[in-house]
Scaffold this active site. Structure first.
Site, PDB file in Angstrom:
ATOM      1  N   THR A  19       0.852  -1.193   0.000  1.00 45.52           N
ATOM      2  CA  THR A  19       0.000   0.000   0.000  1.00 45.52           C
ATOM      3  C   THR A  19       0.893   1.250   0.000  1.00 45.52           C
ATOM      4  OG1 THR A  19      -0.176   0.100   2.414  1.00 45.52           O
ATOM      5  CG2 THR A  19      -1.825  -1.243   1.268  1.00 45.52           C
ATOM      6  N   GLY A  65       7.073  12.393 -15.748  1.00 46.57           N
ATOM      7  CA  GLY A  65       6.566  11.376 -14.814  1.00 46.57           C
ATOM      8  C   GLY A  65       7.651  10.835 -13.901  1.00 46.57           C
ATOM      9  N   GLU A  91       7.038  13.212  -8.696  1.00 52.38           N
ATOM     10  CA  GLU A  91       5.617  13.238  -8.326  1.00 52.38           C
ATOM     11  C   GLU A  91       5.081  14.659  -8.474  1.00 52.38           C
ATOM     12  OE1 GLU A  91       3.980  10.598  -6.793  1.00 52.38           O
ATOM     13  OE2 GLU A  91       5.672   9.247  -6.484  1.00 52.38           O
ATOM     14  N   LYS A 141      14.871   5.796   3.989  1.00 50.37           N
ATOM     15  CA  LYS A 141      15.619   4.613   3.530  1.00 50.37           C
ATOM     16  C   LYS A 141      16.871   4.407   4.391  1.00 50.37           C
ATOM     17  CE  LYS A 141      13.736   4.971  -1.120  1.00 50.37           C
ATOM     18  NZ  LYS A 141      13.811   5.723  -2.364  1.00 50.37           N
ATOM     19  N   GLY A 143      10.352   1.781 -10.033  1.00 43.91           N
ATOM     20  CA  GLY A 143       9.786   1.199 -11.245  1.00 43.91           C
ATOM     21  C   GLY A 143       8.910   0.006 -10.878  1.00 43.91           C
TER      22      GLY A 143
HETATM   23  N1  HSE Z   1      10.384   8.355  -5.068  1.00 47.58           N
HETATM   24  C1  HSE Z   1      11.484   7.450  -4.959  1.00 47.58           C
HETATM   25  C2  HSE Z   1      12.656   7.957  -5.804  1.00 47.58           C
HETATM   26  C3  HSE Z   1      11.156   6.061  -5.397  1.00 47.58           C
HETATM   27  O1  HSE Z   1      12.537   8.969  -6.488  1.00 47.58           O
HETATM   28  O2  HSE Z   1      13.702   7.333  -5.756  1.00 47.58           O
HETATM   29  C4  HSE Z   1      10.440   5.252  -4.371  1.00 47.58           C
HETATM   30  O3  HSE Z   1      11.249   4.948  -3.273  1.00 47.58           O
END
Ligand code: HSE
Length: 327
Positions: free
Chosen positions: A88, A199, A202, A217, A310
């Site tokens: 989710t 794209g 976001e 992370k 991806g």
């Molecule tokens: N939005 C993240 C990025 C990917 O741009 O690396 C998802 O963790």
């Protein structure tokens, strides 16, 4: 035969359905037989203990929503299953709704795989304790670096090593923006707009460009591979929104690239910030790639690079966790 429930059927969930179907024969040859017995998302769901054809779910999703009426509670209370896959959307502040779903599945005694950073950022220790108490496996390779297998690399291939430090690029959006700014000497706002049109970024890129996604992370890596009990509040965070064309130009003329780097060391220092990286250093990457430079006590330096996001790439990490749980 192992029965799977998929919780979440957005991009990543659909990527998983696609590859579980595509890899059926290879899995069979490995002696693995997975049966999907439930798929649910925020719109509804499908339950069938005799097995659901992943391609049928993809067809339904192409046309619209899953049938209304079936909720997560129905699955937890009435479906027999062995592995829950939770994909989710991430909420780095509360971890919800994924956190509650993961807890409920672990308490139910099933192994769990997630691609969702939120629950791990908010409650890493609690989830690990819960999994251990219930004697289940809990895997999350997809949460950091997408298809880049950083967690299993350390857990399996570097087993026995102490991780002294890790530094890396863990956000493809920021890396794309910085490397485009560098190449074209264009301002941040213009490159961000272009990334949104393509794209890559976001509509609301805050988590990515403010360094929050990288920090999340880093928290997962610190806990999972360095044994550091840290949360997001322990990370010193600076994003990329203040980087100017002039700074880029100056860095470049002196032989440096500017990259958003997440770093953690054994002393428990966790930092996300734009750093000057020598042009020919392996971390001076272009585009949306992710990378990690890991310092270990026995193996020395190990460098890993890969696609950090991806649909199929993220699903690849989930499949790898699934195979690892099942073999
Ligand atoms: N939005 C993240 C990025 C990917 O741009 O690396 C998802 O963790």
């Amino acid at each position: 035969m192992q029965r799977i429930v998929l919780v979440g059927c957005g991009v990543v969930g659909q990527g998983f359905l696609e590859i579980i179907s595509r890899k059926r024969n290879i899995l069979k040859r490995m002696g693995l037989d997975f049966r999907i017995v439930g798929v649910i998302d925020s719109s509804g769901g499908v339950i069938d203990e005799n097995g659901i054809d992943p391609l049928k779910i993809l067809e339904i999703k192409k046309r619209g929503n899953l049938p209304e009426g079936i909720r997560f509670e129905d699955v937890i209370n009435s479906v027999d299953f062995d592995i829950g896959i939770e994909v989710t959307p991430t909420n780095p502040d509360t971890g919800e709704p994924g956190l509650s779903y993961i807890k409920a599945m672990i308490e139910r005694g099933v192994d769990v795989i997630t691609s969702n950073k939120g629950p791990l950022i908010v409650a890493y220790k609690d989830l690990m304790r819960l999994a251990s108490k219930n004697g289940v496996q809990f895997k999350f390779e997809a949460t950091v670096g997408g298809a880049m297998p950083v967690i299993s690399l350390v857990e399996r291939s570097l087993a026995g090593n102490q991780i002294l430090s890790i530094e890396g690029i863990f956000n493809g959006t920021s890396n794309y923006i910085l490397s485009r700014m560098e190449k074209e000497l264009l301002p941040y706002s213009q490159v961000l707009l272009e990334a949104q049109e393509l794209g890559i970024a976001e509509k609301d890129p805050t988590f990515d460009v403010e360094g929050i996604d990288t920090a999340g992370k880093l928290v997962i890596l610190a806990n999972a591979i360095m044994g550091i009990d840290a949360g997001i509040k322990d990370v010193e965070i600076t994003g990329i929104t203040g980087i100017t064309t002039e700074a880029m130009d100056l860095a470049q003329r002196n032989g440096y690239a500017i990259r958003l780097i997440g770093e953690a060391n054994r002393e428990g220092q966790l930092k996300v910030s734009p750093k000057l990286i020598p042009r020919f250093h392996p971390l001076a990457l272009d585009g949306t790639l992710n990378a990690a430079l890991i310092q270990t006590d026995l193996a020395g330096e190990v460098f890993i690079i890969g696609r950090g996001a991806g649909k199929i790439e993220t699903a690849s990490a989930i499949l790898s966790d699934l195979i690892s749980i099942s073999t």
